[in-house]
Design an enzyme around this catalytic site. Structure first.
Site, short mmCIF file in Angstrom:
data_model
loop_
_atom_site.label_atom_id
_atom_site.label_comp_id
_atom_site.label_asym_id
_atom_site.label_seq_id
_atom_site.Cartn_x
_atom_site.Cartn_y
_atom_site.Cartn_z
CG ASP A 186 7.06 -20.16 12.54
OD1 ASP A 186 7.80 -19.20 12.27
OD2 ASP A 186 5.91 -20.27 12.09
CG ASN B 283 -3.12 -24.19 5.52
OD1 ASN B 283 -2.79 -23.17 6.12
ND2 ASN B 283 -2.42 -25.31 5.60
CG HIS C 22 -0.37 -22.03 8.27
ND1 HIS C 22 0.26 -22.79 7.32
CD2 HIS C 22 0.20 -20.80 8.17
CE1 HIS C 22 1.16 -22.07 6.69
NE2 HIS C 22 1.14 -20.85 7.18
CD GLU D 75 0.43 -26.35 8.17
OE1 GLU D 75 -0.53 -25.64 7.84
OE2 GLU D 75 1.53 -26.34 7.55
C1 F6R Z 1 5.90 -17.43 9.53
C2 F6R Z 1 4.66 -18.12 9.88
C3 F6R Z 1 3.61 -18.42 8.86
C4 F6R Z 1 3.42 -17.33 7.82
C5 F6R Z 1 2.35 -17.74 6.81
C6 F6R Z 1 2.17 -16.72 5.71
O1 F6R Z 1 6.72 -17.24 10.66
O2 F6R Z 1 4.52 -18.47 10.99
O3 F6R Z 1 2.39 -18.63 9.53
O4 F6R Z 1 3.06 -16.13 8.45
O5 F6R Z 1 2.70 -18.97 6.23
O6 F6R Z 1 3.36 -16.69 4.96
P1 F6R Z 1 3.63 -15.58 3.84
O7 F6R Z 1 3.75 -14.27 4.55
O8 F6R Z 1 4.91 -16.00 3.19
O9 F6R Z 1 2.47 -15.63 2.92
#
Ligand code: F6R
Length: 244
Positions: A67, A136, A138, A143
């Protein structure tokens, strides 16, 4: 699903780096799907250390990131382009032309999404996709409520995601409201998936992933239906899982 238990974040990072290094050695032309955020930083650091010490070469590896924020140019300090340069790309030898992230400032975002999906297909698909887990549920920036059939698309970030990511910015107001993300269907087409889960703040989400129902309200639940998923989780993340 295979679950590998790590004592702590350090061990998790070590195991995850070894996982990738092994895949690169097995297939020097492997296509890797990469993630950003707090969780994979230690993994990338370990991969960089291994590159420095053991010269594992990434010269034929291709990468596709999950992303990018809409509105942040590649050279913005908080863009995922910059994150990847800082944590991995400046430290190993993946040629720039083989590294891919969605362009968050494309003039035509819809075409950018289609183009990104096409590039992934043309590269033969993702061999190993790295994922982190949102509190959550994702994965990527898909989301809760995102269709399991979605391909690369634009999403409005959940308030909880913007709050979680505000730690990387000078406050929540600077966190973009939209992102381009690979879709769930794009992620599920990966031949292999490695999900990293670390810390107490992910314990509830990991429990739900392992013991909840499969449904679009908890996007990561779809991973339980994939043929080849490995989860590496540390003790804190496993603290809410029965017999974790
Ligand atoms: C990042 C991504 C997100 C993160 C997720 C966890 O490229 O796609 O799905 O993997 O938000 O983030 P952290 O590792 O910061 O807890």
């Amino acid at each position: 699903m295979r679950i590998i238990k790590a004592t702590d974040y350090q061990e998790l990072s070590h195991l995850a780096a070894d996982f990738f290094i092994e895949r690169v050695k097995e297939n020097p032309e492997v296509t890797l799907g990469l993630a950003t955020g707090g969780t994979p930083r230690g993994t990338y650091q370990r991969m960089a250390e291994d590159y420095y010490k053991n010269h594992t070469s990434y010269s034929r590896v291709s990468t596709f990131n999950l992303d990018e924020y809409v509105g942040l140019p590649a050279d913005h300090p908080n863009s995922y382009h910059q994150f990847m340069k800082t944590h991995l790309f400046n430290k190993v030898d993946i040629p720039a032309k083989q590294r891919h992230l969605p362009n968050g400032v494309a003039s035509d975002i819809t075409s950018e999404c289609l183009n990104y999906e096409r590039l992934i297909e043309e590269s033969g698909g993702i061999d190993v996709q790295l994922l982190g887990l949102g509190s959550n549920g994702h994965i990527g920036f898909n989301e809760p409520g995102t269709s399991f059939h979605a391909r690369t698309h634009v999403v409005e970030l959940a308030q909880s995601t913007r709050e979680a990511n505000a730690r990387f910015f000078n406050g929540i107001d600077e966190v973009p409201r939209e992102a381009i993300t690979m879709g769930i269907s794009t992620i599920m087409k990966s031949k292999e998936i490695l999900l990293l889960v670390s810390g107490e703040e992910k314990a509830h989400a990991l429990r739900q992933l392992l013991h909840g129902d499969v449904g679009e309200e908890f996007p990561a639940s779809i991973l339980t239906t994939h043929q080849n998923v490995t989860i590496i989780a540390d003790q804190k993340a496993l603290s809410d899982v029965p017999h974790g």
